[in-house]
Design an enzyme around this catalytic site. Structure first.
Site, PDB file in Angstrom:
ATOM      1  N   GLY A   1      35.150  39.048  42.636  1.00  0.00           N
ATOM      2  CA  GLY A   1      35.198  38.221  41.434  1.00  0.00           C
ATOM      3  C   GLY A   1      36.293  37.184  41.579  1.00  0.00           C
ATOM      4  O   GLY A   1      36.914  37.067  42.629  1.00  0.00           O
ATOM      5  N   SER A   2      36.544  36.420  40.517  1.00  0.00           N
ATOM      6  CA  SER A   2      37.579  35.384  40.596  1.00  0.00           C
ATOM      7  C   SER A   2      37.751  34.680  39.264  1.00  0.00           C
ATOM      8  O   SER A   2      36.866  34.692  38.409  1.00  0.00           O
ATOM      9  CB  SER A   2      37.220  34.297  41.627  1.00  0.00           C
ATOM     10  OG  SER A   2      37.010  34.818  42.902  1.00  0.00           O
ATOM     11  N   ASN A   3      38.912  34.032  39.105  1.00  0.00           N
ATOM     12  CA  ASN A   3      39.118  32.983  38.114  1.00  0.00           C
ATOM     13  C   ASN A   3      39.411  31.692  38.877  1.00  0.00           C
ATOM     14  O   ASN A   3      40.114  31.723  39.893  1.00  0.00           O
ATOM     15  CB  ASN A   3      40.324  33.268  37.211  1.00  0.00           C
ATOM     16  CG  ASN A   3      40.259  34.631  36.544  1.00  0.00           C
ATOM     17  OD1 ASN A   3      39.229  35.043  36.047  1.00  0.00           O
ATOM     18  ND2 ASN A   3      41.392  35.332  36.548  1.00  0.00           N
TER      19      ASN A   3
END
Length: 819
Positions: free
Chosen positions: A233-235
């Site tokens: 995942g990531s921002n």
């Protein structure tokens, strides 16, 4: 400054029989000499051991990067080379649940290495130089030292690599969210007639797989599987001139990736004076930079919320289970028998053969461990098509992005190659322009095909109907993919972002609508983490990072990266305290047990809602919300047990909202949390750092942050198997009832990894960074734990980029490498 080897800075004096080539830095200083016919690079390591590779050309830069990577993380690439050569079973036996056999046969079936060999002949000269130089650098280090440092030190299976190994790693990355998750299902798939003969054994080694492995692997490509914990995942934020303190672009990268295995990030800088100057992170064993910046523009990625693989059922002919119908006409499957060498328990090598099957769509698979109706019977077979199986442009695309001078050129590079496999792209440049795009390879289904895909709970299509086939349109990288111009994209001068929900709210002021749902869904409740990202980016509000002027500076972006806030505690902590205060000393009944929550209520009342290592109340809160979520699935993203106001697509960030009037679910969650901590032998006010940790050199190092479902942007979690690497993973604990706690607390081996904030100022880019798991995987290295300890302190460091910054770094160590 420490000089590791003799020749460091050259004025261009040639040795006998060689040709000297002077390379100048961007500041006009002569910095390195390359000699024709040999490799030559200078590796300058700054704070935390980050290598800044300086060379006269791309081939030598690749050599220096490959050498530096071998020094820090060579075991990861050596392990992947064994995997992608289909030699896991040869060295390690069939593996648990025959996972090594599944891997070996699966990669042989997909032809990854054969495709990589063909790709080598078609590379641009620039990328061919980078790849061959990288492999040469890795090999030169291995030849000099005789072994790799880290978890594989002294292993007999460590061998030199070649350019095909590097390109195989590139291709494997592209299928991470597709074919690579179906290796077990491919190997398990055998026609119902004569299946036992197909599953022949050698020395007692059975090539059939355990169903549990198939079920675990296959869920990635099946629609409808809602996972609270994502493996990747990531921002990512890109702020434009309307929202930045310097009025230029500002990029924030926060990929949530494993801290162990082949998919952990590694930092470096490559400089070829006059041609290349790029800084950032790459995934294990890939040359170049995949997330980073140059003088003019920066980019990051987040995992797309879409699908890049479609699964099909096929109606079979009555007489032959290897023939299927398409629009009523029979077609024959193709088959090929592969051989794999397998290490038997006594050490001898045996041969296992297996016949693998293909349809017009792709390999045949057996998903019966996921659902019994999706096996291979006499009436039906299952197959799949992967949008990235022919993706050969990842390194070419990043090579172009590395030299881009604007967001427009980043966009042009992606249009030209269309090689983003399964990620969104977020970019900002020095002019203050930003860009969001989901240009990931996505199946181009017709309206009829989309309707059929949506109607099946797993997203499985009827492959016997050609209307469900991928549609060919001009402008796509290859037939059957959505063309570049029909992919979700948004350019703005305030901001764009993504946190793994779909493209819909890349900027809530300008929703992106009307795209294929295979890119991700529009008009649906967003995760608490997505909402918290927006709250941080808004000009005002309790979580806003902006100053009084509504703008965000580099230091404020750094504060955002190190944030220990979470949406659930921001919005629900105070109401939860009011509810338990109102409850008083009345016991809360949980499964017939009377639980006194007054002490727990006091702990939450004293807690500031943060998830720092010294926070008291963070563990209790996570267990409370986890218990509610388990009892009432979807509570964090919908109204009901926690929120009163339902999700409103016209107010997608601000809803659901308001604490639920019925406080019973929250009180029951608090009671369960109280019991969980008691069962674990922990006080209700235990500090987060005592419970949440990573293990290095046998020591538990405290880790800040929390699970993403709570609405934290600084995500840290645990995965039993954080990739395909055979590196021993951090041991997990046995889960306790009702919540997230295990008998080992919260071990961490994935989450916030390469954290970068870079501001494009008038005098050039200024960057702060942190690689949470550290630059080196060698326990003897000081860079094995240094940044993990810095993460516990929530401290980022400046990342030198310009020559004068690199040479002025007080931690500088310089090494000249040749080969």
């Amino acid at each position: 400054m420490v000089i590791v080897t003799a020749t460091l800075l050259s004025t261009g004096t040639a040795t006998a029989g060689s040709t000297a080539v002077n390379a100048l830095s961007g500041d006009g200083d002569t910095v390195v000499t390359a000699r024709q016919g040999r490799y030559h690079a200078v590796i300058r390591r700054t704070q935390h051991g980050v290598p800044h590779v300086l060379a006269a050309d791309v081939k030598n830069a690749g050599f220096g990067q490959g050498w530096a990577y071998a020094t820090d993380r060579g075991c990861d690439l050596a392990d992947q080379a064994v995997k992608l050569r289909s030699e896991r079973s040869r060295w390690f036996g069939p593996g648990k649940d025959n996972a090594n056999l599944a891997s070996d046969f699966g990669y042989r079936t997909l032809g990854i290495r054969a495709k990589a060999a063909r790709e080598l002949d078609n590379l641009s000269p620039n990328v061919r130089d980078l790849v061959t130089g990288y492999a040469a650098g890795f090999n030169a280090y291995l030849e000099r030292t005789g072994k790799l440092p880290g978890w594989c030190a002294g292993a007999s299976w460590v061998r030199k690599i070649d350019a095909v190994d590097v390109l195989s790693r590139e291709r494997d990355l592209s299928i991470t969210m597709g074919s690579a998750t179906l290796l077990g299902a491919m190997t398990l798939a055998q026609p119902p007639a004569g299946a036992e003969q197909q599953r022949g054994t050698a020395a007692g080694v059975n090539a059939a797989l355990g169903g549990k492995l198939v079920a675990e692997q296959a869920r990635t490509v099946m629609r409808g599987e809602e996972r609270r914990t994502a493996s990747l995942g990531s921002n990512g934020w890109a702020l434009g001139e309307q929202r930045t303190a310097d009025h230029g672009g500002l990029l924030v990268a926060n990929p949530h990736f494993p801290w162990e295995g082949e998919n952990r990030f590694w930092e470096s800088q490559l400089t070829v004076p006059g041609r290349l100057q790029v800084y950032g992170a790459s995934l294990g064993g890939l040359p170049g930079v995949q997330i980073g910046f140059n003088r003019d523009v920066g980019w990051t990625h987040t995992v797309s919320g879409g699908w890049h693989t479609t699964v099909y059922t096929l109606k079979l002919t009555k007489s032959d289970p290897t023939r299927y119908l398409v629009d009523g006409k029979p077609e024959g499957m193709t088959s090929r028998t592969y051989s794999v060498r397998v290490k038997a328990p006594d050490g001898r090598l045996e041969t296992v053969r297996r016949t693998m099957w293909h349809t017009r769509y792709g390999p045949v698979i057996d998903l019966s461990p996921v659902d019994p109706s999706y096996g291979w019977s006499r009436a039906q077979a299952v197959t799949f098509q992967d949008a990235n199986i022919n993706n050969a442009g990842i390194l070419e695309q990043y090579a172009d992005m590395a030299t881009a001078r604007s967001v427009g050129e980043i966009r042009a590079a992606q249009r030209r190659h269309q090689a983003v496999p399964w990620m969104n792209t977020i970019a900002a440049d020095k002019s203050g322009e930003t860009w969001y795009a989901d240009t990931s390879a996505t199946p181009n289904l017709s309206a009829e095909g989309i309707a059929a895909w949506m109607s099946n709970p797993f997203g499985v299509l009827d492959g016997s109907d050609s209307h469900n086939a991928w549609q060919k349109e001009p402008g796509a990288r290859e037939p059957g993919l959505v063309p570049f111009d029909r992919q979700p994209q948004l350019g703005r001068r305030d901001y764009v972002f993504n946190a793994n929900d779909s493209h819909w709210l890349a900027n809530p002021e300008q929703p992106l609508t009307g795209f294929s749902p295979l890119f991700g869904f529009e008009g649906v409740p967003q995760t608490a983490r997505t909402r918290q990202n927006v709250f941080m980016l808004r000009k005002s509000g309790p979580a806003s990072l902006s100053g009084d002027d509504g703008r965000i500076s580099l230091s404020e972006a750094e504060k955002g990266l190190m944030s220990t806030r979470a949406l659930t505690s921001d919005q629900l902590l105070a109401p939860a305290v009011r509810a338990c205060r109102a409850n008083g000393a009345t016991p809360v009944v949980v499964e017939g047990v009377n639980v006194d929550v007054t002490k727990s209520c006091d702990v939450l009342a004293d807690w500031d809602g943060r998830f720092a290592t010294d926070s008291r109340g963070a563990v209790l809160w996570r267990e409370t919300i986890s218990a509610v979520e388990r009892a009432h699935p979807g509570s964090v993203t919908n109204s009901g047990a926690l929120f009163e106001v339902a999700f409103d697509p016209t107010r997608p960030v601000d809803t659901p909202a308001g604490p639920a009037k019925d406080t019973a679910p929250a009180l029951e969650g608090l009671a369960k949390a109280t019991l969980a901590l008691k069962a674990a032998g922990l006080p209700a006010d235990v500090t987060l750092g005592r419970v949440q940790y990573t293990v290095k050199n046998g020591h538990r190092l405290p880790v800040p942050g929390t699970a993403g479902f709570l609405g934290a942007t600084n995500v840290v979690e645990y995965l039993p198997q954080p990739g395909s690497s055979l590196e021993p993973a951090t041991p997990g604990g046995t889960p306790l009832p009702s919540g997230d706690l295990t008998d080992k607390g919260y071990p961490v081996n994935t989450g916030s990894s390469f954290m970068l904030a870079v501001s494009f100022t008038r005098s050039g880019p200024v960057a702060k960074g942190l690689l949470s798991m550290g630059q080196s995987s060698d326990p003897r290295s000081p860079h094995f734990t240094d940044q993990t300890r810095a993460f516990a302190r929530l401290t980022m460091s400046k990342r030198p980029f310009m020559e004068k910054e690199i040479l002025a770094d007080p931690h500088l160590v310089v090494e000249t490498v040749t080969g």
